[in-house]
Design a protein around this motif. Structure first.
Motif, PDB file in Angstrom:
ATOM      1  N   GLY A 212     121.199 -41.257  -7.854  1.00  0.00           N
ATOM      2  CA  GLY A 212     120.123 -40.403  -7.364  1.00  0.00           C
ATOM      3  C   GLY A 212     119.886 -39.221  -8.280  1.00  0.00           C
ATOM      4  N   GLY A 213     120.970 -38.675  -8.836  1.00  0.00           N
ATOM      5  CA  GLY A 213     120.834 -37.588  -9.804  1.00  0.00           C
ATOM      6  C   GLY A 213     120.120 -38.045 -11.067  1.00  0.00           C
ATOM      7  N   TYR A 214     120.430 -39.267 -11.518  1.00  0.00           N
ATOM      8  CA  TYR A 214     119.744 -39.809 -12.688  1.00  0.00           C
ATOM      9  C   TYR A 214     118.252 -39.995 -12.408  1.00  0.00           C
ATOM     10  CZ  TYR A 214     124.438 -40.989 -14.410  1.00  0.00           C
ATOM     11  OH  TYR A 214     125.744 -40.950 -14.833  1.00  0.00           O
ATOM     12  N   ASP A 215     117.939 -40.512 -11.218  1.00  0.00           N
ATOM     13  CA  ASP A 215     116.530 -40.701 -10.858  1.00  0.00           C
ATOM     14  C   ASP A 215     115.792 -39.369 -10.788  1.00  0.00           C
ATOM     15  OD1 ASP A 215     116.645 -43.484 -10.641  1.00  0.00           O
ATOM     16  OD2 ASP A 215     117.337 -43.412  -8.566  1.00  0.00           O
ATOM     17  N   ALA A 216     116.464 -38.359 -10.223  1.00  0.00           N
ATOM     18  CA  ALA A 216     115.830 -37.041 -10.125  1.00  0.00           C
ATOM     19  C   ALA A 216     115.566 -36.462 -11.509  1.00  0.00           C
ATOM     20  CB  ALA A 216     116.713 -36.098  -9.314  1.00  0.00           C
ATOM     21  N   PHE A 217     116.542 -36.602 -12.413  1.00  0.00           N
ATOM     22  CA  PHE A 217     116.337 -36.100 -13.778  1.00  0.00           C
ATOM     23  C   PHE A 217     115.204 -36.853 -14.457  1.00  0.00           C
ATOM     24  CE2 PHE A 217     117.137 -37.043 -18.269  1.00  0.00           C
ATOM     25  CZ  PHE A 217     116.905 -35.789 -18.804  1.00  0.00           C
ATOM     26  N   SER A 218     115.176 -38.175 -14.273  1.00  0.00           N
ATOM     27  CA  SER A 218     114.118 -38.978 -14.895  1.00  0.00           C
ATOM     28  C   SER A 218     112.745 -38.515 -14.423  1.00  0.00           C
ATOM     29  CB  SER A 218     114.328 -40.459 -14.554  1.00  0.00           C
ATOM     30  OG  SER A 218     113.263 -41.239 -15.031  1.00  0.00           O
ATOM     31  N   ASP A 219     112.624 -38.231 -13.128  1.00  0.00           N
ATOM     32  CA  ASP A 219     111.331 -37.763 -12.605  1.00  0.00           C
ATOM     33  C   ASP A 219     110.964 -36.398 -13.180  1.00  0.00           C
ATOM     34  OD1 ASP A 219     111.149 -40.039 -11.090  1.00  0.00           O
ATOM     35  OD2 ASP A 219     111.943 -39.123  -9.259  1.00  0.00           O
ATOM     36  N   GLU A 220     111.943 -35.507 -13.269  1.00  0.00           N
ATOM     37  CA  GLU A 220     111.680 -34.174 -13.818  1.00  0.00           C
ATOM     38  C   GLU A 220     111.272 -34.258 -15.289  1.00  0.00           C
ATOM     39  OE1 GLU A 220     115.365 -32.294 -13.042  1.00  0.00           O
ATOM     40  OE2 GLU A 220     114.854 -31.704 -10.995  1.00  0.00           O
ATOM     41  N   PHE A 221     112.008 -35.086 -16.031  1.00  0.00           N
ATOM     42  CA  PHE A 221     111.711 -35.235 -17.460  1.00  0.00           C
ATOM     43  C   PHE A 221     110.335 -35.887 -17.646  1.00  0.00           C
ATOM     44  CE2 PHE A 221     112.898 -37.488 -21.625  1.00  0.00           C
ATOM     45  CZ  PHE A 221     112.418 -36.427 -22.378  1.00  0.00           C
ATOM     46  N   ALA A 222     110.032 -36.894 -16.823  1.00  0.00           N
ATOM     47  CA  ALA A 222     108.727 -37.550 -16.915  1.00  0.00           C
ATOM     48  C   ALA A 222     107.598 -36.574 -16.597  1.00  0.00           C
ATOM     49  CB  ALA A 222     108.673 -38.740 -15.955  1.00  0.00           C
ATOM     50  N   THR A 223     107.836 -35.654 -15.674  1.00  0.00           N
ATOM     51  CA  THR A 223     106.828 -34.644 -15.337  1.00  0.00           C
ATOM     52  C   THR A 223     106.574 -33.722 -16.525  1.00  0.00           C
ATOM     53  OG1 THR A 223     107.493 -34.696 -13.010  1.00  0.00           O
ATOM     54  CG2 THR A 223     106.262 -32.767 -13.765  1.00  0.00           C
ATOM     55  N   ILE A 224     107.653 -33.327 -17.212  1.00  0.00           N
ATOM     56  CA  ILE A 224     107.507 -32.460 -18.397  1.00  0.00           C
ATOM     57  C   ILE A 224     106.700 -33.164 -19.476  1.00  0.00           C
ATOM     58  CG2 ILE A 224     108.764 -31.342 -20.280  1.00  0.00           C
ATOM     59  CD1 ILE A 224     111.043 -30.855 -18.278  1.00  0.00           C
ATOM     60  N   LEU A 225     107.027 -34.440 -19.731  1.00  0.00           N
ATOM     61  CA  LEU A 225     106.311 -35.189 -20.757  1.00  0.00           C
ATOM     62  C   LEU A 225     104.870 -35.433 -20.332  1.00  0.00           C
ATOM     63  CD1 LEU A 225     108.990 -37.814 -21.880  1.00  0.00           C
ATOM     64  CD2 LEU A 225     108.359 -35.663 -22.987  1.00  0.00           C
ATOM     65  N   SER A 226     104.655 -35.613 -19.037  1.00  0.00           N
ATOM     66  CA  SER A 226     103.294 -35.835 -18.542  1.00  0.00           C
ATOM     67  C   SER A 226     102.394 -34.638 -18.819  1.00  0.00           C
ATOM     68  CB  SER A 226     103.327 -36.150 -17.060  1.00  0.00           C
ATOM     69  OG  SER A 226     102.022 -36.306 -16.536  1.00  0.00           O
ATOM     70  N   ARG A 227     102.965 -33.443 -18.661  1.00  0.00           N
ATOM     71  CA  ARG A 227     102.175 -32.234 -18.962  1.00  0.00           C
ATOM     72  C   ARG A 227     101.775 -32.201 -20.423  1.00  0.00           C
ATOM     73  NH1 ARG A 227     106.530 -29.364 -16.309  1.00  0.00           N
ATOM     74  NH2 ARG A 227     106.114 -29.152 -14.076  1.00  0.00           N
ATOM     75  N   GLN A 228     102.717 -32.585 -21.292  1.00  0.00           N
ATOM     76  CA  GLN A 228     102.409 -32.584 -22.721  1.00  0.00           C
ATOM     77  C   GLN A 228     101.394 -33.661 -23.057  1.00  0.00           C
ATOM     78  OE1 GLN A 228     105.731 -32.321 -25.392  1.00  0.00           O
ATOM     79  NE2 GLN A 228     107.012 -31.221 -23.919  1.00  0.00           N
ATOM     80  N   LEU A 229     101.476 -34.817 -22.352  1.00  0.00           N
ATOM     81  CA  LEU A 229     100.500 -35.863 -22.579  1.00  0.00           C
ATOM     82  C   LEU A 229      99.096 -35.424 -22.153  1.00  0.00           C
ATOM     83  CD1 LEU A 229     102.523 -38.989 -21.371  1.00  0.00           C
ATOM     84  CD2 LEU A 229     101.774 -38.528 -23.709  1.00  0.00           C
ATOM     85  N   ASP A 230      99.034 -34.739 -21.026  1.00  0.00           N
ATOM     86  CA  ASP A 230      97.745 -34.265 -20.541  1.00  0.00           C
ATOM     87  C   ASP A 230      97.161 -33.184 -21.446  1.00  0.00           C
ATOM     88  OD1 ASP A 230      97.969 -35.995 -18.427  1.00  0.00           O
ATOM     89  OD2 ASP A 230      98.743 -34.473 -17.023  1.00  0.00           O
ATOM     90  N   ALA A 231      98.060 -32.407 -22.062  1.00  0.00           N
ATOM     91  CA  ALA A 231      97.598 -31.331 -22.944  1.00  0.00           C
ATOM     92  C   ALA A 231      97.212 -31.832 -24.320  1.00  0.00           C
ATOM     93  CB  ALA A 231      98.683 -30.267 -23.076  1.00  0.00           C
ATOM     94  N   ALA A 232      97.678 -33.063 -24.657  1.00  0.00           N
ATOM     95  CA  ALA A 232      97.409 -33.607 -26.008  1.00  0.00           C
ATOM     96  C   ALA A 232      95.937 -34.007 -26.147  1.00  0.00           C
ATOM     97  CB  ALA A 232      98.320 -34.803 -26.244  1.00  0.00           C
TER      98      ALA A 232
END
Length: 232
Positions: A212-232
């Protein structure tokens, strides 16, 4: 008569080793099987305890590094593409796909977000498989060991009754040894099953929390990358 019977019973060795030695070949096989299952279960329990403690420690260390404010590219360069920790592997999988999703001109290839999510998902699945490996044996031992022991007991009691019929004697000195040998198989089954059930439940819960901790980190990391993708 009762005094003679008690005297004969007191002369019989009821130690576990003696009971095992006097048991039939089938009951001996059952006891040996249960002993092996018990030792293997404890080996899994100890190994998983050490593995889970290491996984929690590595996750805590990486979590502090990830949220320290260090740029993600620098953190990835420091860890390398093939780190050892599970959280680090998930992070590396996401970063590798992130970098592969950039064209030579700096633009992003379509579908980058879904590929990054799948890459981290595959990494999580691999770590989940490693964390859960062996737990099925504990579950199998917990559910089957009592019945295996019971089979040994039934077989031993059958043999004891056969000996009673042959000797035509039902006094305590004749009946007690055979019954005691048979019941020892049930005791071995419980000794193997109870720790397996208890620790399976505990280790399974620990594994789910770690994953569950791995899944939570994956979601948080994906959210960070998503912001950068949207800003690109």
């Amino acid at each position: 008569m009762e005094t003679e019977t008690l005297a004969m019973a007191q002369e019989i060795d009821f130690s576990m080793l003696a009971l095992f030695a006097r048991a039939t070949l089938t009951v001996k096989f059952v006891m040996i099987l249960l002993i092996v299952m018990s030792f293997w279960s404890w080996a899994i329990i100890i190994r998983k305890h050490l593995l889970y403690r290491k996984a929690r420690r590595e996750a805590a260390i990486f979590d502090r590094a990830f949220w320290s404010g260090e740029p993600l590219d620098e953190l990835f360069e420091r860890l390398g593409p093939q780190p050892e920790g599970a959280s680090e592997k998930i992070f590396a999988a996401g970063m590798l796909e992130w970098r592969r999703s950039h064209r030579n001109d700096g633009g992003l290839i379509a579908g980058a977000q879904s590929r990054i999510d799948r890459s981290m998902g595959v990494a999580i699945d691999k770590e989940s498989e490693a964390l859960n490996a062996g737990l099925s044996f504990l579950a199998t031992t917990g559910s089957t060991a009592p019945f295996i022991g019971l089979f040994g007991t039934v077989w031993g009691i059958k043999h004891a009754f056969e000996q009673i019929a042959i000797s035509q004697n039902t006094n305590l000195a004749v009946v007690a040894p055979g019954i005691a040998e048979a019941l020892l198989a049930t005791a071995f089954g419980l000794v193997a099953a109870i720790p397996a059930v208890v620790f399976y439940n505990k280790l399974n819960a620990d594994s789910e929390r770690i994953i569950g901790g791995y899944d939570a980190f994956s979601d948080e990391f994906a959210t960070i990358l998503s912001r950068q993708l949207d800003a690109a």
